[in-house]
Design a protein around this motif. Sequence first.
Motif, PDB file in Angstrom:
ATOM      1  N   HIS A 131      65.421  -4.597  42.816  1.00  0.00           N
ATOM      2  CA  HIS A 131      65.563  -5.218  41.504  1.00  0.00           C
ATOM      3  C   HIS A 131      64.213  -5.291  40.796  1.00  0.00           C
ATOM      4  O   HIS A 131      63.154  -5.324  41.430  1.00  0.00           O
ATOM      5  CB  HIS A 131      66.156  -6.619  41.630  1.00  0.00           C
ATOM      6  N   THR A 132      64.286  -5.333  39.464  1.00  0.00           N
ATOM      7  CA  THR A 132      63.100  -5.367  38.617  1.00  0.00           C
ATOM      8  C   THR A 132      63.065  -6.683  37.851  1.00  0.00           C
ATOM      9  O   THR A 132      64.118  -7.228  37.495  1.00  0.00           O
ATOM     10  CB  THR A 132      63.105  -4.168  37.641  1.00  0.00           C
ATOM     11  N   TYR A 133      61.846  -7.167  37.588  1.00  0.00           N
ATOM     12  CA  TYR A 133      61.659  -8.471  36.951  1.00  0.00           C
ATOM     13  C   TYR A 133      60.468  -8.409  35.996  1.00  0.00           C
ATOM     14  O   TYR A 133      59.591  -7.555  36.133  1.00  0.00           O
ATOM     15  CB  TYR A 133      61.379  -9.558  37.999  1.00  0.00           C
ATOM     16  N   VAL A 134      60.445  -9.333  35.059  1.00  0.00           N
ATOM     17  CA  VAL A 134      59.243  -9.618  34.274  1.00  0.00           C
ATOM     18  C   VAL A 134      58.697 -10.943  34.773  1.00  0.00           C
ATOM     19  O   VAL A 134      59.444 -11.922  34.907  1.00  0.00           O
ATOM     20  CB  VAL A 134      59.544  -9.688  32.769  1.00  0.00           C
ATOM     21  N   MET A 135      57.403 -10.985  35.059  1.00  0.00           N
ATOM     22  CA  MET A 135      56.778 -12.183  35.612  1.00  0.00           C
ATOM     23  C   MET A 135      55.536 -12.573  34.818  1.00  0.00           C
ATOM     24  O   MET A 135      54.751 -11.708  34.413  1.00  0.00           O
ATOM     25  CB  MET A 135      56.350 -11.963  37.064  1.00  0.00           C
ATOM     26  N   ALA A 136      55.354 -13.860  34.625  1.00  0.00           N
ATOM     27  CA  ALA A 136      54.075 -14.398  34.160  1.00  0.00           C
ATOM     28  C   ALA A 136      53.294 -14.796  35.403  1.00  0.00           C
ATOM     29  O   ALA A 136      53.754 -15.623  36.190  1.00  0.00           O
ATOM     30  CB  ALA A 136      54.299 -15.606  33.257  1.00  0.00           C
ATOM     31  N   LEU A 137      52.125 -14.207  35.595  1.00  0.00           N
ATOM     32  CA  LEU A 137      51.345 -14.404  36.809  1.00  0.00           C
ATOM     33  C   LEU A 137      50.050 -15.158  36.532  1.00  0.00           C
ATOM     34  O   LEU A 137      49.368 -14.897  35.539  1.00  0.00           O
ATOM     35  CB  LEU A 137      50.984 -13.062  37.446  1.00  0.00           C
ATOM     36  N   GLN A 138      49.714 -16.045  37.443  1.00  0.00           N
ATOM     37  CA  GLN A 138      48.435 -16.746  37.404  1.00  0.00           C
ATOM     38  C   GLN A 138      47.712 -16.496  38.722  1.00  0.00           C
ATOM     39  O   GLN A 138      48.317 -16.626  39.806  1.00  0.00           O
ATOM     40  CB  GLN A 138      48.628 -18.256  37.223  1.00  0.00           C
ATOM     41  N   TRP A 139      46.445 -16.128  38.647  1.00  0.00           N
ATOM     42  CA  TRP A 139      45.660 -15.912  39.860  1.00  0.00           C
ATOM     43  C   TRP A 139      45.156 -17.246  40.377  1.00  0.00           C
ATOM     44  O   TRP A 139      44.479 -17.996  39.677  1.00  0.00           O
ATOM     45  CB  TRP A 139      44.486 -14.991  39.597  1.00  0.00           C
ATOM     46  N   GLU A 140      45.509 -17.544  41.626  1.00  0.00           N
ATOM     47  CA  GLU A 140      45.004 -18.741  42.295  1.00  0.00           C
ATOM     48  C   GLU A 140      43.900 -18.295  43.242  1.00  0.00           C
ATOM     49  O   GLU A 140      44.161 -17.593  44.215  1.00  0.00           O
ATOM     50  CB  GLU A 140      46.125 -19.435  43.063  1.00  0.00           C
ATOM     51  N   PRO A 141      42.645 -18.669  42.970  1.00  0.00           N
ATOM     52  CA  PRO A 141      41.537 -18.181  43.790  1.00  0.00           C
ATOM     53  C   PRO A 141      41.575 -18.759  45.200  1.00  0.00           C
ATOM     54  O   PRO A 141      42.337 -19.690  45.482  1.00  0.00           O
ATOM     55  CB  PRO A 141      40.298 -18.658  43.032  1.00  0.00           C
ATOM     56  N   PRO A 142      40.768 -18.200  46.106  1.00  0.00           N
ATOM     57  CA  PRO A 142      40.712 -18.735  47.473  1.00  0.00           C
ATOM     58  C   PRO A 142      40.341 -20.213  47.463  1.00  0.00           C
ATOM     59  O   PRO A 142      39.575 -20.673  46.612  1.00  0.00           O
ATOM     60  CB  PRO A 142      39.614 -17.903  48.134  1.00  0.00           C
ATOM     61  N   ARG A 143      40.919 -20.943  48.390  1.00  0.00           N
ATOM     62  CA  ARG A 143      40.611 -22.360  48.520  1.00  0.00           C
ATOM     63  C   ARG A 143      40.111 -22.657  49.929  1.00  0.00           C
ATOM     64  O   ARG A 143      40.537 -22.033  50.889  1.00  0.00           O
ATOM     65  CB  ARG A 143      41.842 -23.211  48.206  1.00  0.00           C
ATOM     66  N   CYS A 144      39.218 -23.614  50.007  1.00  0.00           N
ATOM     67  CA  CYS A 144      38.621 -23.980  51.290  1.00  0.00           C
ATOM     68  C   CYS A 144      38.815 -25.471  51.527  1.00  0.00           C
ATOM     69  O   CYS A 144      37.866 -26.263  51.368  1.00  0.00           O
ATOM     70  CB  CYS A 144      37.143 -23.631  51.305  1.00  0.00           C
ATOM     71  N   PRO A 145      40.004 -25.907  51.889  1.00  0.00           N
ATOM     72  CA  PRO A 145      40.221 -27.341  52.141  1.00  0.00           C
ATOM     73  C   PRO A 145      39.375 -27.804  53.322  1.00  0.00           C
ATOM     74  O   PRO A 145      39.340 -27.142  54.361  1.00  0.00           O
ATOM     75  CB  PRO A 145      41.715 -27.423  52.479  1.00  0.00           C
ATOM     76  N   TRP A 155      48.532 -14.341  43.875  1.00  0.00           N
ATOM     77  CA  TRP A 155      49.205 -14.427  42.593  1.00  0.00           C
ATOM     78  C   TRP A 155      50.346 -15.422  42.698  1.00  0.00           C
ATOM     79  O   TRP A 155      51.124 -15.396  43.649  1.00  0.00           O
ATOM     80  CB  TRP A 155      49.738 -13.055  42.169  1.00  0.00           C
ATOM     81  N   ARG A 156      50.432 -16.304  41.699  1.00  0.00           N
ATOM     82  CA  ARG A 156      51.479 -17.324  41.670  1.00  0.00           C
ATOM     83  C   ARG A 156      52.205 -17.260  40.329  1.00  0.00           C
ATOM     84  O   ARG A 156      51.672 -16.792  39.317  1.00  0.00           O
ATOM     85  CB  ARG A 156      50.869 -18.731  41.818  1.00  0.00           C
ATOM     86  N   GLY A 157      53.420 -17.772  40.314  1.00  0.00           N
ATOM     87  CA  GLY A 157      54.138 -17.941  39.066  1.00  0.00           C
ATOM     88  C   GLY A 157      53.830 -19.295  38.460  1.00  0.00           C
ATOM     89  O   GLY A 157      53.122 -20.116  39.054  1.00  0.00           O
ATOM     90  N   LEU A 158      54.355 -19.544  37.274  1.00  0.00           N
ATOM     91  CA  LEU A 158      54.134 -20.835  36.613  1.00  0.00           C
ATOM     92  C   LEU A 158      55.236 -21.823  36.963  1.00  0.00           C
ATOM     93  O   LEU A 158      54.971 -22.984  37.276  1.00  0.00           O
ATOM     94  CB  LEU A 158      54.083 -20.642  35.097  1.00  0.00           C
ATOM     95  N   GLY A 159      56.475 -21.360  36.872  1.00  0.00           N
ATOM     96  CA  GLY A 159      57.629 -22.211  37.113  1.00  0.00           C
ATOM     97  C   GLY A 159      58.863 -21.349  37.207  1.00  0.00           C
ATOM     98  O   GLY A 159      58.785 -20.114  37.161  1.00  0.00           O
ATOM     99  N   ASP A 160      60.036 -21.982  37.325  1.00  0.00           N
ATOM    100  CA  ASP A 160      61.233 -21.171  37.544  1.00  0.00           C
ATOM    101  C   ASP A 160      61.569 -20.270  36.364  1.00  0.00           C
ATOM    102  O   ASP A 160      62.266 -19.266  36.519  1.00  0.00           O
ATOM    103  CB  ASP A 160      62.429 -22.041  37.932  1.00  0.00           C
ATOM    104  N   GLU A 161      61.066 -20.592  35.171  1.00  0.00           N
ATOM    105  CA  GLU A 161      61.376 -19.766  34.006  1.00  0.00           C
ATOM    106  C   GLU A 161      60.276 -18.754  33.682  1.00  0.00           C
ATOM    107  O   GLU A 161      60.270 -18.153  32.606  1.00  0.00           O
ATOM    108  CB  GLU A 161      61.683 -20.660  32.800  1.00  0.00           C
TER     109      GLU A 161
END
Length: 254
Positions: A131-145, A155-161
């Motif tokens: 299947h094919t989709y259109v996505m709005a992507l946000q780059w979440e940089p590396p984290r060091c907790p 790469w992450r999405g914003l929300g369900d829409e």
Amino acid sequence: MAVTGDKAGEKAGEKGRSGERAVILAEGSDRLPAQTAEDWVTYADHAVVVTAVDEAAVEPDTADPDDPAGAAGPVMREVTLRVDKVLWSAENPAHSAPSSFRWDAYGWHQDEDGGRVEMSGANEPRIEPGHTYVMALQWEPPRCPPGDEPIPGQWRGLGDESTIPYDGQVLGKGEFEGETRTAEAARSAESGASGVSALDTEPEGEPEYVVLRDEYSGRSAEELAGKLKSTEPVAAAEESGAPGAAALAAADCE
């Protein structure tokens, strides 16, 4: 419960599918606003057309006492997405658009007997190969907790829409919540869920906006791209959680 590409804090519920099967739907809050064109251009780095080309179950680690094999609960998938086209990019994206990337997605809900039922986020595609989709992507940089293992950038999405089915180059057409539907069915479902048509605005006294996914159902990605390119981001984005405000992110995890 594990977190998918665009949600956090989900809880699961079961939804019947015409008496043939059931899909467990996980509900939760969006990471970031994702309903309008302003939301997309404010919080995303890129809007892309992607095709899911492969998937693999993330099986429980038998050596992990907190996640034993055979335990009841969600089993996640790692989906490989190929980027077919970049529709829009922010003026200064946090990361250049990828040619392909991995996506954390719901897979199944496993019961105590080891049986599995497909699982999806509510009100969004499950993200299935073919299947094919259109996505709005946000780059979440590396984290060091502190005290924990480094978390790689992703790469992450914003929300369900922020993910729209796009089979046959028609927005709204394709896989949604684990089922395939037409653009007409998508428009009908969205109108029925809200009790108003997709072009109706909010009640008096509320901000007026049209949900982007509803507005462009049945149209092309190029039309959506034109909308994004003509939309200005919200100036106060960084104060409300835009990519540049990720306080826990680190440029490198050493």
